[in-house]
Scaffold this motif. Sequence first.
Motif, PDB file in Angstrom:
ATOM      1  N   UNK A 159      10.682  -1.913  -2.307  1.00  0.00           N
ATOM      2  CA  UNK A 159      10.188  -0.128  -2.529  1.00  0.00           C
ATOM      3  C   UNK A 159       8.637  -0.291  -2.399  1.00  0.00           C
ATOM      4  N   UNK A 160       8.269  -1.007  -3.263  1.00  0.00           N
ATOM      5  CA  UNK A 160       6.571  -1.347  -3.395  1.00  0.00           C
ATOM      6  C   UNK A 160       6.288  -1.771  -2.727  1.00  0.00           C
ATOM      7  N   UNK A 161       6.778  -2.962  -1.830  1.00  0.00           N
ATOM      8  CA  UNK A 161       5.769  -3.409  -0.990  1.00  0.00           C
ATOM      9  C   UNK A 161       5.983  -3.135   0.313  1.00  0.00           C
ATOM     10  N   UNK A 162       6.618  -2.029   0.462  1.00  0.00           N
ATOM     11  CA  UNK A 162       6.879  -1.062   1.229  1.00  0.00           C
ATOM     12  C   UNK A 162       5.883   0.524   2.090  1.00  0.00           C
ATOM     13  N   UNK A 163       5.615   0.904   0.169  1.00  0.00           N
ATOM     14  CA  UNK A 163       4.874   1.657  -0.288  1.00  0.00           C
ATOM     15  C   UNK A 163       3.144   0.849   0.563  1.00  0.00           C
ATOM     16  N   UNK A 164       3.443  -0.569   0.016  1.00  0.00           N
ATOM     17  CA  UNK A 164       2.019  -0.811   0.425  1.00  0.00           C
ATOM     18  C   UNK A 164       2.070  -1.164   1.656  1.00  0.00           C
ATOM     19  N   UNK A 165       2.412  -0.984   2.720  1.00  0.00           N
ATOM     20  CA  UNK A 165       2.470  -1.448   3.778  1.00  0.00           C
ATOM     21  C   UNK A 165       2.623  -0.008   4.777  1.00  0.00           C
ATOM     22  N   UNK A 176      -3.704   8.171  -0.396  1.00  0.00           N
ATOM     23  CA  UNK A 176      -2.314   8.815  -1.152  1.00  0.00           C
ATOM     24  C   UNK A 176      -2.227   9.099  -2.624  1.00  0.00           C
ATOM     25  N   UNK A 177      -3.210   7.759  -2.865  1.00  0.00           N
ATOM     26  CA  UNK A 177      -2.626   8.013  -4.639  1.00  0.00           C
ATOM     27  C   UNK A 177      -1.760   6.937  -5.374  1.00  0.00           C
ATOM     28  N   UNK A 178      -0.625   6.255  -4.488  1.00  0.00           N
ATOM     29  CA  UNK A 178       0.724   5.852  -4.972  1.00  0.00           C
ATOM     30  C   UNK A 178      -0.003   4.928  -6.210  1.00  0.00           C
TER      31      UNK A 178
END
Length: 181
Positions: A159-165, A176-178
């Motif tokens: 999920x974190x890798x997806x957020x990065x992408x 986005x500040x994620x």
Amino acid sequence: MGKKLDFITPELKEFIENQKLFFVGTAASDGRVNVSPKGTDSFRVIDKNKIVWLNLTGSGNETAAHLLKSSRMTIMFCAFEGKPMILRLYGNAKIYHKRDSGFEKYSNLFPENVGARQIIEMDVDLVQTSCGFAVPFMDFKEERTTLNAWAEKQGEDNIKAYWKEKNTLSIDGFETGIFEG
């Protein structure tokens, strides 16, 4: 017909709690306006002027990017069953990530979800109802389980890798500040 109020009444709180779908609208001072449909058990009325909602992982992260540029947000509910009504909540919002104390403060209000991305807290300064006479009747069949099943299968690291992408920039290139600075 329509009314404008300074707060969420008990009757409107009950209406909100019975809805299966809501829409979130945000915009920066420039770029695109975003309207996102939201579902699942992800919305809570905290008091007559405060709501929170759990933002799940998605293909974009426009709301987060917009809230970093401008805290304005509108939430809309439509009655698809029963008495017709459209309900809009207007206000200013803050975004909390898992690293923030605000996320921890509110996360226990929602079912655990590996795809939980942010919690949005909005101070409501205007509540508006309108007739909704043209909103069609639609029967609720069931919640879609696709997003939650996908998130479970991915696990936290993926999920974190997806957020990065997919979730670090808006479609207009706003941060986005994620992830921390």
